[in-house]
Enzyme design. Sequence first.
Site, PDB file in Angstrom:
ATOM      1  N   ASP A  85       0.766  -1.675   0.118  1.00 13.32           N
ATOM      2  CA  ASP A  85      -0.081   0.050   0.042  1.00 13.32           C
ATOM      3  C   ASP A  85       1.028   1.011   0.398  1.00 13.32           C
ATOM      4  OD1 ASP A  85      -2.707   1.475   0.228  1.00 13.32           O
ATOM      5  OD2 ASP A  85      -3.206   0.243   1.550  1.00 13.32           O
ATOM      6  N   GLU A 118      -6.378   3.832  -5.734  1.00 14.62           N
ATOM      7  CA  GLU A 118      -7.307   4.317  -5.824  1.00 14.62           C
ATOM      8  C   GLU A 118      -7.816   4.961  -5.754  1.00 14.62           C
ATOM      9  OE1 GLU A 118      -9.545   3.786  -0.852  1.00 14.62           O
ATOM     10  OE2 GLU A 118      -7.959   5.365  -1.693  1.00 14.62           O
ATOM     11  N   ASP A 134      -2.478   4.483  -2.672  1.00 11.74           N
ATOM     12  CA  ASP A 134      -3.553   5.614  -1.901  1.00 11.74           C
ATOM     13  C   ASP A 134      -4.221   6.967  -2.103  1.00 11.74           C
ATOM     14  OD1 ASP A 134      -5.300   4.432   1.367  1.00 11.74           O
ATOM     15  OD2 ASP A 134      -4.096   6.572   1.480  1.00 11.74           O
ATOM     16  N   HIS A 194     -11.250  -1.811   3.885  1.00  8.59           N
ATOM     17  CA  HIS A 194     -11.265  -1.946   4.680  1.00  8.59           C
ATOM     18  C   HIS A 194     -12.401  -0.646   4.455  1.00  8.59           C
ATOM     19  CE1 HIS A 194      -7.931   0.556   2.700  1.00  8.59           C
ATOM     20  NE2 HIS A 194      -7.940   1.399   3.676  1.00  8.59           N
ATOM     21  N   ASP A 195     -12.420  -0.240   3.748  1.00 10.88           N
ATOM     22  CA  ASP A 195     -13.066   1.262   4.598  1.00 10.88           C
ATOM     23  C   ASP A 195     -14.923   0.941   4.084  1.00 10.88           C
ATOM     24  OD1 ASP A 195     -11.080   2.787   4.497  1.00 10.88           O
ATOM     25  OD2 ASP A 195      -9.996   3.269   2.363  1.00 10.88           O
TER      26      ASP A 195
HETATM   27  C1  GLC Z   1      -8.007   5.780   1.863  1.00  7.17           C
HETATM   28  C2  GLC Z   1      -7.684   4.855   2.906  1.00  7.17           C
HETATM   29  C3  GLC Z   1      -8.425   4.497   4.036  1.00  7.17           C
HETATM   30  C4  GLC Z   1      -7.706   5.980   4.475  1.00  7.17           C
HETATM   31  C5  GLC Z   1      -7.201   7.025   4.098  1.00  7.17           C
HETATM   32  C6  GLC Z   1      -6.685   8.283   4.175  1.00  7.17           C
HETATM   33  O1  GLC Z   1      -8.737   5.591   1.160  1.00  7.17           O
HETATM   34  O2  GLC Z   1      -7.711   3.028   1.679  1.00  7.17           O
HETATM   35  O3  GLC Z   1      -8.194   3.678   5.013  1.00  7.17           O
HETATM   36  O4  GLC Z   1      -7.789   6.117   5.357  1.00  7.17           O
HETATM   37  O5  GLC Z   1      -7.230   6.738   2.267  1.00  7.17           O
HETATM   38  O6  GLC Z   1      -5.467   7.001   4.094  1.00  7.17           O
END
Ligand code: GLC
Length: 549
Positions: free
Chosen positions: A100, A244, A202, A318-319
């Site tokens: 990640d 992402e 991320d 995980h979100d």
């Molecule tokens: C992404 C991650 C999340 C995190 C955010 C800030 O969306 O998946 O878990 O809180 O970025 O890094």
Amino acid sequence: MTRQAPWWLDRTAYQIYPRSFADADGDGVGDIPGIIGRLDHLADLGIGLIWLSPVYASPMADNGYDISNYQDIAPEYGTLEDFDRLVAEADRRDIGIIMDLVVNHSSDQHPWFLAAKQDRASPYHDYYYWRDPAPDGGPPDDRRAYFGGPVWTFVPEVGRYVFTLFSPQQPDLNWQNPAVRNAIYTMMRWWLDRGVRGFRMDVIDLIGKDIDRDLIVEGPYLHGFLQEMHREVLAGRDVVTVGESWNVTRETALLYCGRDRKELDMVFQFQHIVAGWDAKHGKWRPQPLDLVAFKKVWTDWQQALEGDGWNSLFLNNHDLPRSVSRYGDTGKWRDRSAKALATAIHLMRGTPFVFQGEEIGMTNAGFTRITQYRDIELIHMHREIREQGLPEHQFLEGAAVTARDNARTPMQWDASPGAGFTTGDPWIAINPNNATINVAAQRDDPMSVLAHYRHLIALRKQHDVIVRGRFVPWLEDHPQIWAYTREWQNERLSVLCNISSQPAHAEIPAGLAGSRTCLICTAHPREAIPAGPIVLDPWEAVVILGDLD
Ligand code: GLC
């Protein structure tokens, strides 16, 4: 004309959230030795790629999405030696590990930030975005952060505000500064040289921002930076990358992952997820599933990336809340609904991502009190609604459906009090349904959700039509049935899933019908999907491999 297929094309990926996966040393927090001890579970599932959520050194304000040293491991997770062992052990099972990459922001405890905030003259000051206070001493403007509160955080040491898009503990890195970009590229090469096979990036759509013009998402510099990163780090290496992006649309997707763009291999897009959110209150006022609208988002993405680009396929991470709780049936039809949802997702074109626990049908946490939650986002939002005098019970009801901690309760390995996750006191409560939903109970049961995932993952490796076939949607206006075919050479795969707890009636058109081999039948044996009227049982999934006429 056809290029050689990349090594990851027919693989299924698995996301590990290290904090909640497996705790080898009994401190209640998952760790890398714990992951190594469970690699056979992934090998048995048929997994070919692991997306490892952050294991870097971090004060864990956002469970590792706030990194204080990009080239070290958090002590609670292990050491670099443990990490190297993980890569080697995964490799032995032909599983590639992707890291990640959290580089939109660092932790406020990163040495860069500690130096930056001490002294305006420090070369590190310009690693972050600073602005002077407004004439009244307040923040430069009134923009809000994603996790609540102002986007600007005052730093008394230098008398300036720093830009913090998520939380004050996560100051945004100034990508305009070439020194920042070079440091990141050097770090990425260092991990690749250690044997990682790629990156999940991320919130990558935020790195090209222009904060003064308030161009934050998919900002003007984004693709220039991604192309530079490709040149500097990725080119010539046989890696896989997935970015992402909560903001990517079908119109912008190919800018990231078009074949000749030299940026990324795929994106995680979220349009199917936000389709179920409230226009005003977002995820905190969840809406019931509108299957017709939901299917349309998937179809649109399948079609948009058909000739070029590649999809990621997921309902969980995980979100996000657990898919069985969000879209399925957690009562009578729990197992069958988990199978139907998995079937519909896995047989599309793209790379499926399974999130830990999804493969056994884990459900939402069932939290009812604020003290049960651990997530920084939720705690900040809760504070905000209290300050605004909004009803707390309504917020907690929404959180029970959509909060991120729903996905973060410990992995349920067995029925013991620690769920096989820990012998200690877990950092977040274990879902008590580990008594019935757990890996040990499902491992040897051919009817289990776990066996179904194993089967889906194996099918992808056996049938080219799943990897390469053209996607054709059917029964698009049907409010209960998700149906599509995949076509490749002389084969047609027909997929038919009832996404509801009631029987579903339909008239099967000839183009959706199929006979020859039944690959999946979750309710009762079927030999074919004949043209004409059909009745599907609640949450029944049927997949037939037939001939294309
Ligand atoms: C992404 C991650 C999340 C995190 C955010 C800030 O969306 O998946 O878990 O809180 O970025 O890094």
